[in-house]
Design an enzyme around this catalytic site. Structure first.
Site, PDB file in Angstrom:
ATOM      1  N   ILE A 250       0.896  -1.158   0.000  1.00  0.00           N
ATOM      2  CA  ILE A 250       0.000   0.000   0.000  1.00  0.00           C
ATOM      3  C   ILE A 250       0.929   1.201   0.000  1.00  0.00           C
ATOM      4  O   ILE A 250       1.552   1.508   1.017  1.00  0.00           O
ATOM      5  CB  ILE A 250      -0.930   0.009   1.225  1.00  0.00           C
ATOM      6  CG1 ILE A 250      -1.866  -1.202   1.187  1.00  0.00           C
ATOM      7  CG2 ILE A 250      -1.748   1.302   1.258  1.00  0.00           C
ATOM      8  CD1 ILE A 250      -2.797  -1.304   2.381  1.00  0.00           C
ATOM      9  N   PRO A 251       1.092   1.866  -1.135  1.00  0.00           N
ATOM     10  CA  PRO A 251       2.245   2.764  -1.344  1.00  0.00           C
ATOM     11  C   PRO A 251       2.131   4.137  -0.690  1.00  0.00           C
ATOM     12  O   PRO A 251       2.076   5.166  -1.362  1.00  0.00           O
ATOM     13  CB  PRO A 251       2.318   2.859  -2.867  1.00  0.00           C
ATOM     14  CG  PRO A 251       0.897   2.723  -3.309  1.00  0.00           C
ATOM     15  CD  PRO A 251       0.277   1.734  -2.360  1.00  0.00           C
ATOM     16  N   CYS A 252       2.138   4.159   0.640  1.00  0.00           N
ATOM     17  CA  CYS A 252       2.094   5.438   1.349  1.00  0.00           C
ATOM     18  C   CYS A 252       3.359   6.260   1.088  1.00  0.00           C
ATOM     19  O   CYS A 252       3.356   7.487   1.255  1.00  0.00           O
ATOM     20  CB  CYS A 252       1.891   5.221   2.842  1.00  0.00           C
ATOM     21  SG  CYS A 252       3.096   4.138   3.624  1.00  0.00           S
ATOM     22  N   HIS A 253       4.432   5.600   0.645  1.00  0.00           N
ATOM     23  CA  HIS A 253       5.668   6.330   0.333  1.00  0.00           C
ATOM     24  C   HIS A 253       5.492   7.256  -0.871  1.00  0.00           C
ATOM     25  O   HIS A 253       6.302   8.166  -1.068  1.00  0.00           O
ATOM     26  CB  HIS A 253       6.814   5.342   0.062  1.00  0.00           C
ATOM     27  CG  HIS A 253       6.539   4.392  -1.074  1.00  0.00           C
ATOM     28  ND1 HIS A 253       5.862   3.209  -0.901  1.00  0.00           N
ATOM     29  CD2 HIS A 253       6.839   4.463  -2.398  1.00  0.00           C
ATOM     30  CE1 HIS A 253       5.761   2.585  -2.056  1.00  0.00           C
ATOM     31  NE2 HIS A 253       6.341   3.330  -2.987  1.00  0.00           N
ATOM     32  N   ARG A 254       4.452   7.053  -1.660  1.00  0.00           N
ATOM     33  CA  ARG A 254       4.232   7.894  -2.853  1.00  0.00           C
ATOM     34  C   ARG A 254       3.461   9.177  -2.545  1.00  0.00           C
ATOM     35  O   ARG A 254       3.118   9.917  -3.466  1.00  0.00           O
ATOM     36  CB  ARG A 254       3.494   7.083  -3.929  1.00  0.00           C
ATOM     37  CG  ARG A 254       4.299   5.901  -4.448  1.00  0.00           C
ATOM     38  CD  ARG A 254       3.543   5.083  -5.475  1.00  0.00           C
ATOM     39  NE  ARG A 254       4.221   3.806  -5.702  1.00  0.00           N
ATOM     40  CZ  ARG A 254       3.643   2.730  -6.211  1.00  0.00           C
ATOM     41  NH1 ARG A 254       2.360   2.773  -6.542  1.00  0.00           N
ATOM     42  NH2 ARG A 254       4.330   1.609  -6.370  1.00  0.00           N
TER      43      ARG A 254
END
Length: 287
Positions: A250-254
């Site tokens: 779940i790409p919270c880094h984006r």
């Protein structure tokens, strides 16, 4: 399927030091000698190590860490997200994106703390250091970067999240998933991974929205708030992003600040910068 890549967490530690130094001093454009001296390596060793990890030199990598680059990607990604809203798609659908489905636990299951659930977990190396990967018969339930933590701490991490579940160390169960996760090419012709999450309705809305941000893309908290139809809830979105239980998948880094600054990341800002730049490079090579 391609064979799994072998990662060395010691290498990532040096890479993270170099990235931190380059980010802090990007206005002066530090050369290879300066970065190497700062982290205690020879120029040759740093060049070899960095190129092996990133595929390009530290100097070229630096361009993916600048505010100007981040702002340009925010603009591009917003256009893509607007398009998906217009046509009702969940993502731009490029073949090298990570394909995942989210299954949310029911409120009753949430309250029981995973009672009756069997969780198998392993510790694996990634391009961004060691991480905990945990899975159930219903899907992957946790991906957590560990840094200097040990296996006992990893189990304690799971126990805090799933107080009543049966937790079993079983790397054989998680290895096939690990082999897929950090190699976007392997998702071609693969069934989507299923993620099992527990959270509030709002958190799950936000986590689903994060999956619309494409590989190599960058969005803002405001973009995500608009995507879920809550344009005044950017601060609450930030809190939900920070509670994401599945790093990378779940790409919270984006998600970054509108200013182009990285912002916070529960697994460390240097790691967030490294993942964003690494994805930018992979995205370019796969386009």
């Amino acid at each position: 399927m391609k064979s799994a890549t072998v990662y060395d967490s010691k290498d990532y530690s040096r890479i993270a030091q170099a990235i931190a130094f380059m980010r802090q001093n990007h206005l002066s454009q530090p050369d290879l000698a300066t970065v190497a001296q700062h982290i205690g390596l020879s120029e040759y060793h740093l060049q070899r190590l960095f190129t092996q990890w990133a595929g390009i030199s530290p100097k070229r990598f630096l361009q993916y860490l600048t505010v100007e680059y981040a702002k340009s990607k925010i603009t591009q990604t917003k256009s893509l997200l607007d398009l998906t809203l217009d046509v009702g798609l969940s993502s731009p659908g490029r073949l090298h994106d990570l394909f995942v489905n989210v299954e949310a636990m029911s409120p009753g299951e949430f309250k029981t703390g995973g009672s009756g659930l069997q969780i198998r977990y392993g510790i694996h190396d990634s391009p961004f250091d060691k991480y905990l990967l945990a899975t159930t018969s219903r899907g992957i339930c946790n991906l957590h970067f560990l840094d200097k933590s040990n296996d006992i701490t990893a189990e304690q991490t799971l126990r805090r999240l799933w107080t009543n579940a049966e937790i079993i160390y079983d790397t054989q169960a998680t290895q096939p998933l690990h082999d897929l996760i950090f190699n976007p090419n392997t998702f071609i012709d693969q069934k989507p991974l299923t993620l099992l999450v527990k959270g509030t309705n709002f958190q799950i809305q936000v986590w689903r929205a994060l999956l619309r941000v494409p590989f190599g893309g960058i969005a803002t908290y405001q973009n995500i708030a608009e995507l879920i139809g809550r344009p005044t809830a950017a601060r609450a979105v930030g809190n939900a992003v920070g509670n994401n239980p599945l790093a990378y998948l779940i790409p919270c880094h984006r998600v970054i600040r509108e200013s182009g600054e990285i912002g916070g990341y529960r697994w460390g800002n240097e790691r967030k910068a490294a993942i964003l730049a690494w994805e930018a490079l992979k995205d370019r090579s796969l386009s």
